[in-house]
Design an enzyme around this catalytic site. Structure first.
Site, PDB file in Angstrom:
ATOM      1  N   ASN A 157       0.860  -1.188   0.000  1.00  0.00           N
ATOM      2  CA  ASN A 157       0.000   0.000   0.000  1.00  0.00           C
ATOM      3  C   ASN A 157       0.886   1.223   0.000  1.00  0.00           C
ATOM      4  O   ASN A 157       1.948   1.226   0.629  1.00  0.00           O
ATOM      5  CB  ASN A 157      -0.878  -0.007   1.257  1.00  0.00           C
ATOM      6  CG  ASN A 157      -1.950   1.079   1.240  1.00  0.00           C
ATOM      7  OD1 ASN A 157      -2.199   1.721   0.207  1.00  0.00           O
ATOM      8  ND2 ASN A 157      -2.591   1.274   2.381  1.00  0.00           N
ATOM      9  N   HIS A 187       1.182   5.157   1.117  1.00  0.00           N
ATOM     10  CA  HIS A 187       0.572   6.081   2.079  1.00  0.00           C
ATOM     11  C   HIS A 187       1.269   7.441   1.955  1.00  0.00           C
ATOM     12  O   HIS A 187       2.507   7.494   1.950  1.00  0.00           O
ATOM     13  CB  HIS A 187       0.739   5.511   3.494  1.00  0.00           C
ATOM     14  CG  HIS A 187       0.245   6.432   4.559  1.00  0.00           C
ATOM     15  ND1 HIS A 187      -1.050   6.886   4.596  1.00  0.00           N
ATOM     16  CD2 HIS A 187       0.879   7.007   5.612  1.00  0.00           C
ATOM     17  CE1 HIS A 187      -1.194   7.691   5.635  1.00  0.00           C
ATOM     18  NE2 HIS A 187      -0.038   7.789   6.256  1.00  0.00           N
TER      19      HIS A 187
HETATM   20  C1  GRF Z   1      -2.278   8.849  -2.994  1.00  0.00           C
HETATM   21  O1  GRF Z   1      -1.645   9.955  -2.406  1.00  0.00           O
HETATM   22  C2  GRF Z   1      -2.470   7.738  -2.009  1.00  0.00           C
HETATM   23  O2  GRF Z   1      -1.379   7.526  -1.179  1.00  0.00           O
HETATM   24  C3  GRF Z   1      -3.637   8.280  -1.243  1.00  0.00           C
HETATM   25  O3  GRF Z   1      -4.495   8.741  -2.245  1.00  0.00           O
HETATM   26  C4  GRF Z   1      -3.720   9.160  -3.361  1.00  0.00           C
HETATM   27  C5  GRF Z   1      -4.186   8.414  -4.575  1.00  0.00           C
HETATM   28  O4  GRF Z   1      -3.922   9.098  -5.729  1.00  0.00           O
HETATM   29  N1  GRF Z   1      -4.188   7.337  -0.336  1.00  0.00           N
HETATM   30  P1  GRF Z   1      -4.229   8.474  -7.169  1.00  0.00           P
HETATM   31  O5  GRF Z   1      -5.634   7.934  -7.175  1.00  0.00           O
HETATM   32  O6  GRF Z   1      -3.199   7.397  -7.441  1.00  0.00           O
HETATM   33  O7  GRF Z   1      -4.076   9.625  -8.127  1.00  0.00           O
END
Ligand code: GRF
Length: 202
Positions: free
Chosen positions: A108, A110
């Protein structure tokens, strides 16, 4: 051998796009075999369709219980026989069916430097706290919230005039390059978990 990646998404899918673009080069060593989501109508699903990748959606509200949703996601993901599952902006915690079956091969991303600022609002919480450096973390999932063994991290400076949006955009840029680099190594070299550490290599 080309590693099989399955990507789970909930939003705009820029991290997914970075992986799709990387996979276009055969030397990257991986292909995205399917993209799954917990909601319809998101840009990430459009990106997958445009790349010709199969998609599926399982909405929590369509199941009698969270456990049944979790079991359905587990079954569908498993059916694609993924080597690595990437949660790329997937805004749900996976549970008691998923973790024993697929947790050890699921990473994942974060948008904070773990163990600081776990949860849904990493960029906002970092800004409110007033840290001068935050960043992003790629980790193997476990039963906590953003607590699993860390694969890689990138640091990002907080600027004086940052808003949550500008900071999150700068973090996402770091996240994409971290993700492409680390997932590529996981695909080409394999990886193993030793306690709190993730090691590349079989
Ligand atoms: C990323 O910053 C992820 O870590 C967070 O939401 C964002 C997702 O961006 N949980 P995307 O959908 O890949 O543009």
């Amino acid at each position: 051998m080309t590693a099989r990646l399955l990507v789970l998404v909930s939003g705009s899918g820029t991290n997914l796009q970075a992986l799709l673009d990387a996979c276009a080069d055969p030397s990257y060593g991986a292909e995205v075999v399917a993209v799954g989501a917990d909601r319809d109508g998101i840009q990430a699903l459009t990106r997958a369709e445009q790349a010709g990748v199969p998609t599926f959606v399982h909405r929590v509200d369509d199941f009698p219980s969270r456990a049944e949703w979790d079991a359905a996601v587990t079954g569908e993901v498993s059916s694609y026989r993924p080597d690595v599952v990437v949660l790329a902006g997937f805004m749900k915690l996976l549970g008691s069916s998923y973790l024993p079956a697929l947790g050890a091969r699921t990473v994942n991303t974060h948008p904070a430097l773990s163990p600081s600022f776990p949860g849904m609002h990493g960029p906002r919480d970092a800004l409110e706290y007033g840290v001068r450096v935050t960043g992003c973390t790629l980790f193997v999932i476990d039963d906590g919230v953003d607590t699993g063994p860390i694969v890689d991290q990138r640091a990002v400076r907080v600027e004086d005039d940052d808003t949550v949006e500008t900071l999150h955009e700068r973090i996402k840029s770091a996240e994409r390059s971290m993700l492409v680099e680390a997932v590529g190594r996981m695909a080409r070299e394999g990886f193993r978990i030793e306690g709190r550490r993730v090691r590349f290599g079989g």
